[in-house]
Design a protein around this motif. Structure first.
Motif, PDB file in Angstrom:
ATOM      1  N   PRO A 219      67.850  42.321  37.231  1.00 28.73           N
ATOM      2  CA  PRO A 219      67.173  43.622  37.254  1.00 28.73           C
ATOM      3  C   PRO A 219      66.085  43.636  38.325  1.00 28.73           C
ATOM      4  CG  PRO A 219      67.381  42.806  35.009  1.00 28.73           C
ATOM      5  CD  PRO A 219      67.753  41.673  35.912  1.00 28.73           C
ATOM      6  N   SER A 220      66.090  44.659  39.150  1.00 30.19           N
ATOM      7  CA  SER A 220      65.139  44.730  40.259  1.00 30.19           C
ATOM      8  C   SER A 220      64.655  46.159  40.431  1.00 30.19           C
ATOM      9  CB  SER A 220      65.806  44.242  41.549  1.00 30.19           C
ATOM     10  OG  SER A 220      64.938  44.379  42.664  1.00 30.19           O
ATOM     11  N   HIS A 221      63.418  46.319  40.866  1.00 35.22           N
ATOM     12  CA  HIS A 221      62.891  47.662  41.122  1.00 35.22           C
ATOM     13  C   HIS A 221      62.755  47.868  42.616  1.00 35.22           C
ATOM     14  CE1 HIS A 221      60.885  51.405  39.854  1.00 35.22           C
ATOM     15  NE2 HIS A 221      60.341  51.305  41.060  1.00 35.22           N
ATOM     16  N   GLU A 222      63.346  48.943  43.103  1.00 38.71           N
ATOM     17  CA  GLU A 222      63.264  49.320  44.510  1.00 38.71           C
ATOM     18  C   GLU A 222      62.166  50.369  44.678  1.00 38.71           C
ATOM     19  OE1 GLU A 222      66.414  50.855  47.856  1.00 38.71           O
ATOM     20  OE2 GLU A 222      66.392  51.881  45.927  1.00 38.71           O
ATOM     21  N   TYR A 223      61.190  50.051  45.533  1.00 35.45           N
ATOM     22  CA  TYR A 223      60.087  50.972  45.771  1.00 35.45           C
ATOM     23  C   TYR A 223      60.356  51.821  47.005  1.00 35.45           C
ATOM     24  CZ  TYR A 223      57.715  48.012  42.389  1.00 35.45           C
ATOM     25  OH  TYR A 223      57.394  47.327  41.239  1.00 35.45           O
ATOM     26  N   LEU A 224      59.551  52.831  47.200  1.00 32.03           N
ATOM     27  CA  LEU A 224      59.688  53.687  48.373  1.00 32.03           C
ATOM     28  C   LEU A 224      59.387  52.918  49.648  1.00 32.03           C
ATOM     29  CD1 LEU A 224      57.892  56.940  47.138  1.00 32.03           C
ATOM     30  CD2 LEU A 224      60.304  56.769  47.802  1.00 32.03           C
ATOM     31  N   ARG A 225      60.139  53.206  50.699  1.00 35.59           N
ATOM     32  CA  ARG A 225      59.786  52.696  52.026  1.00 35.59           C
ATOM     33  C   ARG A 225      58.362  53.157  52.317  1.00 35.59           C
ATOM     34  NH1 ARG A 225      61.072  51.731  57.433  1.00 35.59           N
ATOM     35  NH2 ARG A 225      63.175  50.973  56.967  1.00 35.59           N
ATOM     36  N   ILE A 226      57.532  52.255  52.832  1.00 36.12           N
ATOM     37  CA  ILE A 226      56.118  52.577  53.008  1.00 36.12           C
ATOM     38  C   ILE A 226      55.870  53.370  54.284  1.00 36.12           C
ATOM     39  CG2 ILE A 226      53.806  51.594  53.240  1.00 36.12           C
ATOM     40  CD1 ILE A 226      54.859  49.200  51.593  1.00 36.12           C
ATOM     41  N   HIS A 227      56.411  52.898  55.407  1.00 37.82           N
ATOM     42  CA  HIS A 227      56.239  53.582  56.690  1.00 37.82           C
ATOM     43  C   HIS A 227      57.595  53.735  57.374  1.00 37.82           C
ATOM     44  CE1 HIS A 227      51.855  53.303  56.602  1.00 37.82           C
ATOM     45  NE2 HIS A 227      51.967  52.026  56.269  1.00 37.82           N
ATOM     46  N   GLY A 228      57.712  54.773  58.185  1.00 37.94           N
ATOM     47  CA  GLY A 228      58.916  54.961  58.970  1.00 37.94           C
ATOM     48  C   GLY A 228      60.060  55.568  58.180  1.00 37.94           C
ATOM     49  N   ALA A 229      61.203  55.673  58.857  1.00 40.46           N
ATOM     50  CA  ALA A 229      62.395  56.268  58.247  1.00 40.46           C
ATOM     51  C   ALA A 229      63.541  55.271  58.294  1.00 40.46           C
ATOM     52  CB  ALA A 229      62.782  57.546  58.993  1.00 40.46           C
ATOM     53  N   SER A 230      64.370  55.303  57.268  1.00 34.63           N
ATOM     54  CA  SER A 230      65.517  54.403  57.189  1.00 34.63           C
ATOM     55  C   SER A 230      66.603  54.825  58.170  1.00 34.63           C
ATOM     56  CB  SER A 230      66.080  54.399  55.766  1.00 34.63           C
ATOM     57  OG  SER A 230      67.293  53.689  55.714  1.00 34.63           O
ATOM     58  N   ASN A 231      67.337  53.843  58.682  1.00 33.64           N
ATOM     59  CA  ASN A 231      68.473  54.118  59.559  1.00 33.64           C
ATOM     60  C   ASN A 231      69.732  54.421  58.756  1.00 33.64           C
ATOM     61  OD1 ASN A 231      67.117  53.703  62.054  1.00 33.64           O
ATOM     62  ND2 ASN A 231      67.224  51.486  61.718  1.00 33.64           N
TER      63      ASN A 231
END
Length: 272
Positions: A219-231
């Motif tokens: 089980p893992s929690h994915e947080y929001l990307r902090i800076h920039g935009a995902s490719n």
């Protein structure tokens, strides 16, 4: 496996110095752990990534995808012993393969450079491996997991593609397209990665099942990307994932047809 998590001893340690890496006052680990971080223009996010990495890690391998910012300089400032590898090709899959080749640890952990992963979870992955698993697969949808960074369309796509993989390959996954995973080095010889893009996680998840490796979801929690935009592009990369699934299914059928002819020609009988 002989490499296991063991109690850490107080006072004089009867074990040879360097044999175990202390995780806490009560726990230590024997196998060296390498963390691979593929990064391209992630200088602003790396402080958050490195801040959560446990100090008992054997090495950090940063794969730089021709960054135009100061990603490499920031990484070296944050983790002076970081091993920086220049990526010659393109794509996340290519970056990970490059990083895996540079690792010297017995256990390899994949961590994204956008700050969405909590490095403190690594101990859970490593614990699963030293307890008998070959591949520790992060899941945002297993009990105890979660995500703050998935749009409804991505959740739906992940759920559908995960169901297809489970049905076609006999897996029991709750998550498919997640980049936080860990595995023993020997797995690389059995899954033989050969893709360049974001579909690399799906390919790994399929091939570990096809290879008969023991998989444990973490089980893992994915947080929001902090800076920039995902490719990552949901539709485009979703089709690439589907293409990988269909190709691997086709290869599986081809392999089922080949053993009989090969076995009869070699005189060894039919392969299971």
């Amino acid at each position: 496996m002989s490499s296991v998590l063991r109690p850490a001893f107080s006072g004089q340690d009867p074990l040879k110095p360097g044999t175990y890496r202390p995780i806490s006052t009560h726990l230590a680990i024997a196998p060296p752990v390498s963390v691979v971080i593929p990064a391209m223009n992630e200088a602003e996010n790396l402080p958050y990534v490195f801040k959560t990495l446990p100090d008992w890690i054997h090495e950090v391998v940063l794969v730089d995808g021709n960054s135009t910012d100061n990603t490499v300089e920031v990484a070296r400032e944050l983790w002076p012993e970081v091993k920086v590898v220049e990526q010659r090709g393109k794509g996340k899959g290519d970056a990970l393969i490059t990083g895996f080749e540079a690792c010297t640890g017995d256990i390899i952990v994949m961590v994204d450079a956008d700050g969405s992963a909590d490095g403190q979870e690594i101990v859970s992955y490593v614990s699963a491996l030293v307890s008998g698993a070959d591949f520790a697969k992060g899941s945002r949808f297993a009990n105890g997991g979660g995500t703050s960074d998935m749009t409804p369309i991505r959740k739906l796509g992940n759920r559908v593609l995960c169901a297809v993989v489970n049905a076609k390959f006999g897996a029991r996954y709750t998550d498919l397209c997640y980049g936080y995973n860990a595995f023993w080095r020997h797995c690389l010889d059995e899954i033989d990665l050969d893709c360049t893009g974001f579909e690399v996680e799906t390919l790994m998840n399929i091939r570990v099942v096809k290879a008969g490796l023991k998989v444990q979801e973490i089980p893992s929690h994915e947080y929001l990307r902090i800076h920039g935009a995902s490719n990552l592009r949901a539709v485009r990369d979703g089709f690439r994932v589907l293409k990988v699934i269909l190709k691997e299914r086709s290869n599986r059928r081809a392999l089922r047809r080949r053993p009989r002819a090969v076995a009869l020609n070699s005189g060894q009988g039919e392969m299971p």
